[in-house]
Write an enzyme that holds these catalytic residues in place. Structure first.
Site, PDB file in Angstrom:
ATOM      1  N   GLU A 169      61.731  62.720  15.135  1.00 43.67           N
ATOM      2  CA  GLU A 169      62.489  62.386  16.181  1.00 43.67           C
ATOM      3  C   GLU A 169      63.423  61.220  15.956  1.00 43.67           C
ATOM      4  O   GLU A 169      63.425  60.280  16.219  1.00 43.67           O
ATOM      5  CB  GLU A 169      61.595  62.004  17.550  1.00 43.67           C
ATOM      6  CG  GLU A 169      60.637  62.824  17.814  1.00 43.67           C
ATOM      7  CD  GLU A 169      59.675  62.328  19.056  1.00 43.67           C
ATOM      8  OE1 GLU A 169      59.884  61.066  19.339  1.00 43.67           O
ATOM      9  OE2 GLU A 169      58.827  62.856  19.467  1.00 43.67           O
ATOM     10  N   GLU A 280      52.964  70.573  19.071  1.00 46.01           N
ATOM     11  CA  GLU A 280      53.105  69.737  20.267  1.00 46.01           C
ATOM     12  C   GLU A 280      53.297  70.537  21.787  1.00 46.01           C
ATOM     13  O   GLU A 280      53.910  70.104  22.876  1.00 46.01           O
ATOM     14  CB  GLU A 280      53.911  68.699  20.320  1.00 46.01           C
ATOM     15  CG  GLU A 280      53.858  67.697  19.121  1.00 46.01           C
ATOM     16  CD  GLU A 280      54.477  66.515  18.900  1.00 46.01           C
ATOM     17  OE1 GLU A 280      54.776  65.990  20.084  1.00 46.01           O
ATOM     18  OE2 GLU A 280      54.972  66.063  17.960  1.00 46.01           O
TER      19      GLU A 280
END
Length: 357
Positions: A169, A280
């Site tokens: 990220e 995820e």
């Protein structure tokens, strides 16, 4: 024996055999068999994984998870136990206990293991960053700390953890003044995005056999996906063989993404020469929309199965509804998985099994 008694005998035999035939039919049917697992249903398509908690959220190492739930999967990811703030909270003081247990369990049960994560703006180890000094001193401290941490963790789990989310990220959700997350402590310490390349160089040197991934959310969005691919080009990650693939975080909702968005994302990354994993996976869902959740999972896994030649794995970000980060994040109780709070199979589970066919 008379014809009449013979007919009654045949009827009696049929009455005995009918339930047996029904039982055999149910056992052999992939959609209804309790002996079927998610991993078994998708063995010809891709590994099915789950993130597991160990040593956090009052979860001891694996005592929270019933064996029959873990047996549904053939891949594991540590939800938190391998993040820097957990595994090395103080410089040189490693907390290996829970990460080791996950590694041992995966080895004992012949499961694939993904490492998560080495570089992230959250759950960082504060000792990696100096409190004062020049920009060059900040950069040197951060990179030296990251190198020592990466060497220690990846060498300990070499040939056990087969792939790593090296960087997590770092690309901004919208371009703004920068395509990157400039508020990250890594960006600030380095003075730019170059730390991402150095992180991949360190990881490649620490374990040359491991597959190295960049992991991020919202990469089904074309704009963010372009920023990610542009970063790879800017840093020469593909050109210099420093990255193997992307992890497409799948914190999705009941109506997003659609089939075309998913197809385009996978296509773009594969055409760039990257492996693709769905990581995820969970779906924001309240208690009252479980029928819609079942429809959603069936559609999603139908699309994923169609893309199986281009997908290396699918990992849920949890196992059952009793534990999900979505509840705290969204502010209402979420029920995002295939198993309920008691660990029982939901309708969504059966529909995912059916989608494998």
């Amino acid at each position: 024996m008379t014809m009449k008694s013979s007919r009654f005998t045949l009827i009696a035999i049929a009455a005995v055999l009918a339930p047996l035939a029904l039982f055999i039919s149910c056992v052999s049917s992939p959609g209804t068999s309790k002996s079927t697992t998610l991993a078994g249903a998708y063995k010809d398509h891709f590994p099915i994984g789950a993130a597991v908690a160990a040593g956090e959220f009052d979860f001891d190492s694996f005592t929270h998870y019933p064996a029959h739930l873990l047996a549904e999967f053939n891949s594991l990811t540590a939800e938190n136990a391998m993040k820097p703030s957990i595994i090395q909270p103080k410089e040189g003081e490693f907390n290996w206990v829970h990460a080791d247990r996950i590694v041992e369990y995966a080895e004992e049960h012949n499961m694939r293991l993904r490492g998560h994560t080495l570089v992230w703006h959250n759950q960082v180890a504060e000792w990696m960053f100096p409190g004062s000094g020049t920009q060059e001193e900040h950069r040197k401290k951060a990179m030296d700390s990251l190198r020592e941490h990466t060497d220690a963790v990846m060498s300990r789990y070499a040939r056990k953890v087969t792939s790593w989310d090296v960087v997590n990220e770092v690309v901004a959700d919208s371009p703004g003044d920068s395509p990157y997350r400039t508020d990250s402590p890594w960006y600030k310490a380095y003075g730019g995005i170059g730390y991402v390349r150095e992180a991949f160089e360190m990881a490649r040197a620490a374990d040359p056999d491991a597959l190295l991934f960049y992991n991020d959310y919202s990469m089904v969005d074309s704009g963010k996906r372009k920023r990610v691919l542009d970063m790879f080009e800017e840093l020469g990650l593909l050109r210099d063989g420093l990255i193997d693939g992307v992890g497409m975080q799948a914190h999705w909702v009941l109506s997003y993404p659609d089939r075309n968005q998913l197809n385009e994302a996978v296509r773009d990354f594969r055409e760039a020469g990257l492996r693709v994993e769905i990581t995820e996976l969970d779906i924001v869902c309240d208690e009252w929309d479980q029928d819609i959740l079942a429809d959603r999972y069936e559609a999603l896994f139908t699309w994923l199965r169609e893309l199986s030649d281009d997908i290396d794995g699918v990992t849920f970000w949890g196992i059952a509804d009793d534990h999900t980060w979505l509840t705290d994040f969204h502010g209402f109780t979420n029920y995002p998985f295939l198993f309920d709070t008691e660990g029982n199979r939901k309708e969504a589970y059966d529909r995912v099994i059916q989608a494998a066919q």
